[in-house]
Design a protein around this motif. Structure first.
Motif, short mmCIF file in Angstrom:
data_model
loop_
_atom_site.label_atom_id
_atom_site.label_comp_id
_atom_site.label_asym_id
_atom_site.label_seq_id
_atom_site.Cartn_x
_atom_site.Cartn_y
_atom_site.Cartn_z
N LEU A 118 0.78 -1.26 -0.10
CA LEU A 118 0.14 -0.07 0.02
C LEU A 118 0.81 1.36 0.07
N THR A 120 1.80 5.25 1.06
CA THR A 120 1.55 5.82 2.54
C THR A 120 0.72 7.42 2.14
N VAL A 125 -4.47 6.20 -0.59
CA VAL A 125 -4.95 5.26 0.32
C VAL A 125 -6.47 5.37 0.24
N PRO A 155 -8.81 2.50 6.57
CA PRO A 155 -7.69 2.93 7.02
C PRO A 155 -7.59 3.48 8.24
N GLU A 158 -0.93 5.88 8.90
CA GLU A 158 0.44 5.16 8.56
C GLU A 158 0.95 4.27 9.92
N TRP A 243 -0.10 1.04 5.86
CA TRP A 243 -1.16 1.77 6.68
C TRP A 243 -1.83 0.65 7.40
N THR A 245 -4.91 -1.02 8.84
CA THR A 245 -6.22 -1.02 8.33
C THR A 245 -7.16 -2.04 9.37
#
Length: 348
Positions: A118, A120, A125, A155, A158, A243, A245
């Motif tokens: 993913l 950042t 995102v 999300p 980070e 990130w 999640t």
């Protein structure tokens, strides 16, 4: 200073409360169901991202129906594995849990811990979560196999590594015990990064860092601030590797038993909570970092350069290989779909 007096005792409080709390839930299950009181548990503290999501969901449901939603925060019904078991058993109607823990139940969910998969930057995102075929089509089927109705993946922030000293290379992680959530792929990530992964439930993390049993851990910055982790692990390293999640879901039997109107209510409340949380996380990391730096003059912040990040990124392929080993053909297909979804967002 919340952590040294509260966080370090929370694991004890959790264990004392769990049996009584679950007993009370079981005792009142039939009556509560008739009263349309829905129970919703998550993994974080009051005011944290999952709590904000849950409270937004609760507010929408209660403003638009006669139902009520009772929210349980971290520790009130046990650790992450406890609330998942309670949801699968029908004691809870809704649960919010990170794939970091769900990965033991749904191995494919560990894909979120493949480092550098993913991006950042927040905008990309969020667009990925809004449009991904993997998120909206593949994962609901995987969760359904475990009796769970996946309502939303979203999300939180980070991932940031905290350590006992600043580092900039994988070699400097060698010999350090890094706490990971209890899933095999996250352990593989830190093994690839050169560290010694140490899977532990959340309730044991603060004490482990405080006594130097652990030399580090990873979490989004708001959780590092909320849990007071910077007090015992003050060196923050921004590695750009992913990130955090999470997923909000319902017991599938419960969801399927709802009327069409109530199912729509649940979906609408989930969407309202999702829109609210996207606004909430915007700027949250910067605010949390400011709070940390204001609270402690021992904190250091290291943001790796692109060249430094590349040394970590070069180790990611072995984690992808391990993911496919753990998940087989389905995992390989999911990984390919993830990459296609990300490419579509990044080329948009």
């Amino acid at each position: 200073m919340k952590a040294s007096k509260t966080v370090s005792t929370r694991s004890v409080t959790t264990k004392l409360m769990t049996t009584a709390s679950v007993g009370a839930l079981l005792f009142g299950l039939s009556a509560a169901a008739q009263a349309d009181n829905w129970r919703y548990a998550h993994e974080e503290y009051e005011g944290d991202v999952q709590d904000v999501f849950a409270m937004a969901f609760k507010e929408y449901v209660e403003d638009n129906s006669d139902h009520t939603v009772q929210v349980y925060r971290f520790g009130e019904l046990g650790e992450s594995d406890d609330i998942m078991e309670q949801t699968q058993a029908g004691i809870l109607q809704f649960v919010n849990q990170s794939p970091g823990f769900t990965g033991a139940l749904i191995p494919e969910a560990q894909i979120f811990f493949v480092p550098y998969l993913l991006p950042t930057d927040e905008e990309t995102v969020i667009e990925f979560f809004n449009s991904s075929t993997a998120i909206h089509e593949t994962f609901p089927e995987l969760y359904a196999e475990q009796g769970l109705e996946l309502l939303k993946m979203y999300p939180e922030g980070e991932m940031v590594v905290t350590l006992d000293e600043p580092i900039t290379t994988p070699e400097e992680l060698r010999g350090k015990n890094i706490r990971t959530m209890t899933n095999p792929l996250l352990s593989e990530t830190y093994r690839a990064f050169g560290a010694s992964p140490t899977p532990l439930p959340w309730g044991e993390v603060y004490g482990g860092l405080q006594t130097n049993i652990l030399q580090g851990q990873e979490n989004p910055i708001f959780w590092i601030e909320s849990g007071g982790l910077y007090e015992v692990s003050p060196h923050l390293i921004f590695t750009g590797h992913g990130w955090f999640t999470t997923a909000m879901m319902a017991n599938q039997d419960f969801y399927n038993s709802l009327s069409e109107d109530d199912q729509q209510l649940v979906r609408d409340a989930t969407e309202a909570a999702y829109e609210h949380i996207l606004e909430h996380i915007s700027g949250l990391a910067d605010e949390s970092l400011e709070k940390i730096q204001a609270a402690s003059d021992e904190v250091t912040v290291t943001r790796l350069t692109e060249e430094q990040i590349q040394a970590f990124r070069d180790r990611a392929p072995q984690v992808e290989e391990r993911f496919v080993e753990l998940t087989g053909e389905r995992g390989a297909a999911l990984l390919e779909q993830f990459k296609q979804d990300l490419e579509a967002v990044q080329n948009d």
